[in-house]
Design an enzyme around this catalytic site. Structure first.
Site, PDB file in Angstrom:
ATOM      1  N   ASP A  28      48.365 -15.586 -83.334  1.00 52.48           N
ATOM      2  CA  ASP A  28      47.870 -14.342 -82.780  1.00 52.48           C
ATOM      3  C   ASP A  28      47.120 -13.586 -83.866  1.00 52.48           C
ATOM      4  O   ASP A  28      47.321 -13.823 -85.064  1.00 52.48           O
ATOM      5  CB  ASP A  28      49.007 -13.475 -82.242  1.00 52.48           C
ATOM      6  CG  ASP A  28      48.493 -12.365 -81.338  1.00 52.48           C
ATOM      7  OD1 ASP A  28      48.180 -12.666 -80.168  1.00 52.48           O
ATOM      8  OD2 ASP A  28      48.368 -11.219 -81.802  1.00 52.48           O
ATOM      9  N   GLN A  29      46.246 -12.684 -83.440  1.00 48.00           N
ATOM     10  CA  GLN A  29      45.461 -11.892 -84.378  1.00 48.00           C
ATOM     11  C   GLN A  29      45.331 -10.470 -83.858  1.00 48.00           C
ATOM     12  O   GLN A  29      45.094 -10.263 -82.671  1.00 48.00           O
ATOM     13  CB  GLN A  29      44.072 -12.511 -84.565  1.00 48.00           C
ATOM     14  CG  GLN A  29      43.210 -11.818 -85.614  1.00 48.00           C
ATOM     15  CD  GLN A  29      41.842 -12.464 -85.704  1.00 48.00           C
ATOM     16  OE1 GLN A  29      41.050 -12.395 -84.767  1.00 48.00           O
ATOM     17  NE2 GLN A  29      41.570 -13.124 -86.815  1.00 48.00           N
TER      18      GLN A  29
END
Length: 202
Positions: free
Chosen positions: A79-80
């Site tokens: 995830d970012q």
């Protein structure tokens, strides 16, 4: 050529074409099995606000959700988050949202927090978070509109409304951080972990 020596491919708990391509280009046998989770609900329930903590949480939850369906397999979640000071950004809602995000980011520096987690039999066996700092050049409304015209629908596919691997590179004047972190997958630490599990040839 593959350098993967696991009995079964690595599972990527994501629909991200970029992450899958990064893994494939590194010679890793991978198959995508997207996690069906409500990211915003999980974030709210956890009560966390730090960008790195949010990215780490969601990477873990994606990996664990898919690991529950695929026992005996290594499952990769990633995830970012994008943070401009205290403000967090999600993927823009179409062109209007992308325009607003780019105008907010123009002329300043923001941070990308990229997290990766690997689960095996419903347990997280590896996790890592990396940060990159991105300085966007000043952009007029006309310049932002021209970029959006050129980039098309791709602007809604990534947080911030840009894709650095494409036309988005024109928006920046300075980048501090690992290329893979910017693309949403801290690859070098991940490869080190996979080697420690004897899943890579070298």
């Amino acid at each position: 050529m593959t350098v993967w020596c696991g009995d079964t491919p690595l599972i990527l708990a994501s629909q991200s074409r970029t992450r899958r391509l990064l893994l494939a280009n590194a010679g890793i046998d991978v198959e995508a099995r997207p996690a069906e989770i409500d990211e915003r609900a999980m974030q709210a329930a956890a009560g966390i606000t730090a960008p790195s903590d949010i990215a780490a949480l969601l990477a873990r939850e994606k990996a664990l959700a898919v690991s529950a369906r695929w026992p005996g397999r290594h499952v990769l979640g990633a995830d970012q988050t994008l943070a401009l000071g205290d403000r967090l950004f999600n993927k823009p809602d179409g062109r209007v949202g992308a325009f607003e995000q780019l105008r907010a980011l123009a002329g300043g520096s923001h941070q990308l927090h990229s997290a990766v987690a690997v689960a095996y039999d419903r347990m997280v066996v590896f996790e890592h978070v990396a940060v990159a700092s991105m300085t966007m050049r000043p952009l007029s409304e006309i310049a932002v509109a021209a970029y959006l015209d050129a980039a098309g629908d791709a602007v809604a596919a990534s947080v911030g409304g840009y894709q650095l691997e494409g036309l988005g590179v024109h928006l920046f004047e300075r980048i501090d951080g690992d290329h893979f972190t910017i693309l949403g997958l801290p690859l070098l630490p991940l490869l080190g972990f996979l080697r420690s599990r004897r899943l890579l040839v070298f």
